[in-house]
Design an enzyme around this catalytic site. Sequence first.
Site, mmCIF file in Angstrom:
data_model
loop_
_atom_site.group_PDB
_atom_site.id
_atom_site.type_symbol
_atom_site.label_atom_id
_atom_site.label_comp_id
_atom_site.label_asym_id
_atom_site.label_seq_id
_atom_site.Cartn_x
_atom_site.Cartn_y
_atom_site.Cartn_z
ATOM 1 N N GLY A 46 -26.919 -0.053 -16.733
ATOM 2 C CA GLY A 46 -26.842 -1.338 -17.407
ATOM 3 C C GLY A 46 -28.119 -1.584 -18.184
ATOM 4 O O GLY A 46 -29.186 -1.086 -17.817
ATOM 5 N N GLN A 51 -34.481 -6.074 -22.819
ATOM 6 C CA GLN A 51 -35.154 -4.849 -22.368
ATOM 7 C C GLN A 51 -35.493 -3.911 -23.520
ATOM 8 O O GLN A 51 -36.264 -2.977 -23.342
ATOM 9 C CB GLN A 51 -34.282 -4.100 -21.347
ATOM 10 C CG GLN A 51 -34.138 -4.833 -20.033
ATOM 11 C CD GLN A 51 -33.321 -4.006 -19.064
ATOM 12 O OE1 GLN A 51 -32.101 -4.049 -19.101
ATOM 13 N NE2 GLN A 51 -33.991 -3.230 -18.225
ATOM 14 N N CYS A 119 -34.303 -0.832 -11.972
ATOM 15 C CA CYS A 119 -34.243 -1.403 -13.319
ATOM 16 C C CYS A 119 -35.028 -0.499 -14.254
ATOM 17 O O CYS A 119 -36.118 -0.045 -13.894
ATOM 18 C CB CYS A 119 -34.851 -2.804 -13.304
ATOM 19 S SG CYS A 119 -34.850 -3.609 -14.914
ATOM 20 N N LEU A 120 -34.464 -0.249 -15.431
ATOM 21 C CA LEU A 120 -35.163 0.630 -16.375
ATOM 22 C C LEU A 120 -36.493 0.039 -16.818
ATOM 23 O O LEU A 120 -37.378 0.768 -17.258
ATOM 24 C CB LEU A 120 -34.277 0.908 -17.597
ATOM 25 C CG LEU A 120 -33.045 1.773 -17.311
ATOM 26 C CD1 LEU A 120 -32.195 1.912 -18.559
ATOM 27 C CD2 LEU A 120 -33.450 3.139 -16.788
ATOM 28 N N HIS A 161 -27.290 -8.625 -12.320
ATOM 29 C CA HIS A 161 -28.625 -8.124 -12.663
ATOM 30 C C HIS A 161 -28.878 -8.281 -14.167
ATOM 31 O O HIS A 161 -29.937 -8.759 -14.582
ATOM 32 C CB HIS A 161 -28.716 -6.646 -12.236
ATOM 33 C CG HIS A 161 -29.988 -5.962 -12.588
ATOM 34 N ND1 HIS A 161 -30.906 -5.538 -11.636
ATOM 35 C CD2 HIS A 161 -30.515 -5.596 -13.779
ATOM 36 C CE1 HIS A 161 -31.919 -4.960 -12.246
ATOM 37 N NE2 HIS A 161 -31.712 -4.977 -13.551
ATOM 38 N N GLU A 162 -27.893 -7.894 -14.976
ATOM 39 C CA GLU A 162 -28.084 -7.947 -16.432
ATOM 40 C C GLU A 162 -28.076 -9.389 -16.943
ATOM 41 O O GLU A 162 -28.827 -9.735 -17.855
ATOM 42 C CB GLU A 162 -27.020 -7.113 -17.149
ATOM 43 C CG GLU A 162 -26.996 -5.624 -16.767
ATOM 44 C CD GLU A 162 -28.336 -4.928 -16.846
ATOM 45 O OE1 GLU A 162 -29.210 -5.374 -17.625
ATOM 46 O OE2 GLU A 162 -28.539 -3.944 -16.113
ATOM 47 N N HIS A 165 -31.433 -10.884 -16.606
ATOM 48 C CA HIS A 165 -32.363 -10.513 -17.682
ATOM 49 C C HIS A 165 -32.298 -11.518 -18.834
ATOM 50 O O HIS A 165 -33.314 -11.820 -19.456
ATOM 51 C CB HIS A 165 -32.030 -9.122 -18.235
ATOM 52 C CG HIS A 165 -32.628 -7.984 -17.462
ATOM 53 N ND1 HIS A 165 -33.991 -7.833 -17.301
ATOM 54 C CD2 HIS A 165 -32.052 -6.929 -16.845
ATOM 55 C CE1 HIS A 165 -34.221 -6.721 -16.594
ATOM 56 N NE2 HIS A 165 -33.056 -6.155 -16.297
HETATM 57 C C1 QAP Z 1 -29.155 -2.531 -13.077
HETATM 58 O O1 QAP Z 1 -30.271 -0.538 -13.447
HETATM 59 C C2 QAP Z 1 -28.475 -2.326 -11.769
HETATM 60 O O2 QAP Z 1 -36.248 3.403 -11.778
HETATM 61 C C3 QAP Z 1 -29.204 -1.300 -13.932
HETATM 62 O O3 QAP Z 1 -36.184 6.034 -12.424
HETATM 63 C C4 QAP Z 1 -29.208 -1.998 -10.634
HETATM 64 O O4 QAP Z 1 -29.669 1.162 -14.728
HETATM 65 C C5 QAP Z 1 -27.121 -2.468 -11.659
HETATM 66 C C6 QAP Z 1 -32.982 3.557 -13.423
HETATM 67 C C7 QAP Z 1 -28.556 -1.821 -9.434
HETATM 68 C C8 QAP Z 1 -26.479 -2.285 -10.446
HETATM 69 C C9 QAP Z 1 -27.191 -1.949 -9.328
HETATM 70 C C10 QAP Z 1 -34.075 3.063 -12.777
HETATM 71 C C11 QAP Z 1 -32.960 4.910 -13.757
HETATM 72 C C12 QAP Z 1 -31.826 2.745 -13.804
HETATM 73 C C13 QAP Z 1 -35.146 3.880 -12.443
HETATM 74 C C14 QAP Z 1 -30.450 0.723 -13.918
HETATM 75 C C15 QAP Z 1 -35.127 5.237 -12.781
HETATM 76 C C16 QAP Z 1 -34.018 5.742 -13.433
HETATM 77 C C17 QAP Z 1 -31.612 1.477 -13.423
HETATM 78 CO CO CO Z 2 -32.797 -4.376 -15.283
#
Ligand code: QAP
Ligand code: CO
Length: 189
Positions: A46, A51, A119-120, A161-162, A165
Site C-alpha cells: 500500500g 508518501q 511502512c515504506l 493504515h493508508e 497517512h
Molecule cells: C501498509 O506497508 C500496511 O520496512 C503498507 O523493508 C502495513 O507496504 C498494510 C515494506 C501492514 C497492511 C499491513 C516495509 C517493505 C512495506 C519495509 C507496506 C520494508 C519493505 C510496507
Molecule cells: Co505507510
Amino acid sequence: MALRKVVLEQDPMLRKRSREVVDINDRIRTLVEDMWETMYESNGIGLAAPQVGVLRRVVVIDATEWPEDEDEAGGEDDADGAEAKPAEPQPDPEIVKYVLINPEAIEVSDETAVAREGCLSVPGKYGMVERPVYVKVRALGIDGAPFEVEGEGLLAKALMHEMDHLEGILYTDIAESVEDLETECKDQE
Ligand code: QAP
Ligand code: CO
C-alpha cells in the site's frame, strides 16, 4: 511512468493532512501510475500520495495474498521417481487491488485485533498495531466512479493504515511497540 522518491518518517510532510482531489486529471492519473510503480519496486502492499510528497487524498493498495507467499509452495523437490508429479494447479488468487481517491471509512467493526505492520516510510522497522478487523470504505476510482470496498484481515489493515497517512498519522504514532527488523532480512540493496 516514473519511480518517485519515498518520503521518510522524519519528514514534516507526512504529518500534514492531505487535500481532497476535486478533478481527476492527467496529473492525478500520472501520480497513480507512478505510485503503483514505486510501491511494487519497494515490495509494498500500500502507498498513500503523501508518501511520495503529494498532499492529495490518493491511495493505492495491492493486498493480493499469493499462495506461494504463505508457505513453500509444493514442498518436496522432485525425487527421481518415474512419474514426475505434475505441479499442483494453484488456485488463482483473488486480486485485491484498488486505487482509492478521497476514501472515507463508512463502517468499522467494534472488534479489533493487534497485528504486525510496516511502512515504506519507516524502513527497517515494524510495530504491533491494534485496528478494527473490518472496515467498509467509500471512495472514487480512477475513472471518477464511486465504489465501496469491504476489507477484513490484511485489506482492512491496509485501508486503515493508508487512510491514516492522509491525516498525517503514522502507524508508529499508534503502535503498542515498534522494533527494528532483524538484520538477517537482507532485501535491501
Ligand atoms: C501498509 O506497508 C500496511 O520496512 C503498507 O523493508 C502495513 O507496504 C498494510 C515494506 C501492514 C497492511 C499491513 C516495509 C517493505 C512495506 C519495509 C507496506 C520494508 C519493505 C510496507
Ligand atoms: Co505507510
